[in-house]
Scaffold this active site. Structure first.
Site, PDB file in Angstrom:
ATOM      1  CG  HIS A   1      -1.981   1.170   1.052  1.00 38.16           C
ATOM      2  ND1 HIS A   1      -1.583   2.238   1.370  1.00 38.16           N
ATOM      3  CD2 HIS A   1      -3.393   0.886   0.581  1.00 38.16           C
ATOM      4  CE1 HIS A   1      -2.818   3.089   1.191  1.00 38.16           C
ATOM      5  NE2 HIS A   1      -3.934   2.265   0.747  1.00 38.16           N
TER       6      HIS A   1
ATOM      7  CD  GLU B   1      -5.368   1.499  -3.173  1.00 38.80           C
ATOM      8  OE1 GLU B   1      -6.497   1.698  -2.747  1.00 38.80           O
ATOM      9  OE2 GLU B   1      -4.315   1.705  -2.528  1.00 38.80           O
TER      10      GLU B   1
HETATM   11  P1  PGA Z   1      -9.498   6.101  -0.052  1.00 36.98           P
HETATM   12  O1  PGA Z   1      -8.195   4.981   0.277  1.00 36.98           O
HETATM   13  O2  PGA Z   1     -10.744   5.202  -0.533  1.00 36.98           O
HETATM   14  O3  PGA Z   1      -9.848   6.718   1.217  1.00 36.98           O
HETATM   15  O4  PGA Z   1      -9.022   7.009  -1.098  1.00 36.98           O
HETATM   16  C1  PGA Z   1      -7.908   3.837  -0.548  1.00 36.98           C
HETATM   17  C2  PGA Z   1      -6.894   3.100   0.018  1.00 36.98           C
HETATM   18  O5  PGA Z   1      -5.832   3.928   0.421  1.00 36.98           O
HETATM   19  O6  PGA Z   1      -6.738   1.824  -0.367  1.00 36.98           O
END
Ligand code: PGA
Length: 236
Positions: A86, A156
Site C-alpha cells: 500500500h 491505486e
Molecule cells: P481512499 O483509500 O478510498 O480513502 O481513497 C483507498 C486506499 O488507500 O486503499
C-alpha cells in the site's frame, strides 16, 4: 462477482467495530466482501463470519522485529488475504524494498495477496514504465508461486487516495487493460485488477461503467457501514 475490499487503515475503535457489525450483520452478501481492519479487530470480523485480511505483514516469518506482526500470527486471527505495498506503507515504512519478499511469504503460507500499485502524480498519459517497474519488481522471484487466483492487483493512483478525485473513466480503463496485458504477455497469468482511490457513493455509478474493473479497494468510504451496505447492493 466484483470484490469489495474495505481498508480501514488505522481508524475505528472497538465500540465502532461492534456498531459496524451490528449494522451489516445479516444484511449484506458475504462472498465478495473482505474486511481489512486494524489487527486488534480482525478476529471480530472473522468470528462474525466475514472474510478478513491484514493491511500488511512483516517481511520475516518470525523473529526479533519489534512492533511487526508475523503472517503466522495473523493467520491465527483468521486472515485469508493480505494487502502488500500500500502506498502508505511504501511512504512511511520503506516498503518498496520488501514487496517481493512479502509476496513470497504470503503465498507460501497460502494467503492471497492484494498488491497495490499506482503512480504518485496525476499525468496526461499512463506511466507505463513506472507501472511495469512496480509489477516486475513484485513478480520477480515469485513466478513459481503466483497464479490466476492468489494475487490481485489494486490499481491505486496515489494522488487519488483520500483526495476525493478519481481519474477519468478512459484513463482507468486503459490503465487496467495495460496492467492485465503486461502481466499476461510477460508472465502468462490472467490477473484480476481492483480500482482504489476515493471510491465513494458519489462516484460508484461512474466507476461501474468502466470496463475491466474486477472490484474496489475502499478506504475512507468503507468506515461507515451504511456506505458498504449501499455499495454492496449496487454491485449485485
Ligand atoms: P481512499 O483509500 O478510498 O480513502 O481513497 C483507498 C486506499 O488507500 O486503499
Amino acid at each position: 462477482m466484483k470484490l469489495i475490499c474495505c481498508n480501514f487503515k488505522m481508524n475505528l475503535l472497538k465500540k465502532d467495530i461492534i456498531n459496524y457489525l451490528d449494522v451489516i450483520n445479516n444484511k449484506i452478501k458475504k462472498d465478495n466482501l473482505i474486511f481489512f481492519p486494524s489487527i486488534p479487530y480482525i478476529s471480530m470480523f472473522n468470528e462474525a463470519g466475514f472474510k478478513v485480511g491484514s493491511q500488511d505483514i512483516s517481511f520475516k516469518e518470525l523473529g526479533s522485529i519489534t512492533g511487526d506482526t508475523s503472517i503466522l500470527q495473523l493467520k491465527e486471527l483468521g486472515i485469508s488475504y493480505t494487502i502488500i505495498g500500500h502506498s502508505e506503507r511504501r511512504e512511511y515504512f520503506d516498503d518498496d524494498k520488501y514487496i517481493s519478499n512479502k509476496i513470497n511469504l504470503a503465498l507460501t503460507n497460502s494467503i492471497k495477496v492484494i498488491l497495490c500499485i499506482g503512480e504518485k502524480i496525476k499525468q496526461e498519459k499512463i506511466d507505463t514504465e513506472f507501472l511495469k517497474k512496480e509489477i516486475d519488481e513484485a513478480f520477480k522471484n515469485n513466478l513459481n508461486l503466483i497464479n490466476n487466483n492468489n494475487l490481485i492487483i489494486a490499481y491505486e493512483p496515489i494522488w487519488a487516495i483520500g483526495s476525493g478525485e478519481i481519474p477519468s473513466n478512459i484513463c482507468i480503463e486503459e490503465t487496467i487493460f495495460f496492467i492485465k496485458k503486461h502481466i499476461f504477455d510477460k508472465y502468462k497469468i490472467n490477473i484480476n485488477v481492483l480500482y482504489g482511490g476515493s471510491v465513494s457513493l458519489d462516484n460508484i455509478d461512474i466507476l461501474e461503467s468502466v470496463k475491466g474493473i474486477d472490484g474496489y479497494l475502499i478506504g475512507g468510504c468503507s468506515l461507515k457501514p451504511e456506505n458498504i451496505l449501499n455499495i454492496s447492493s449496487k454491485l449485485m
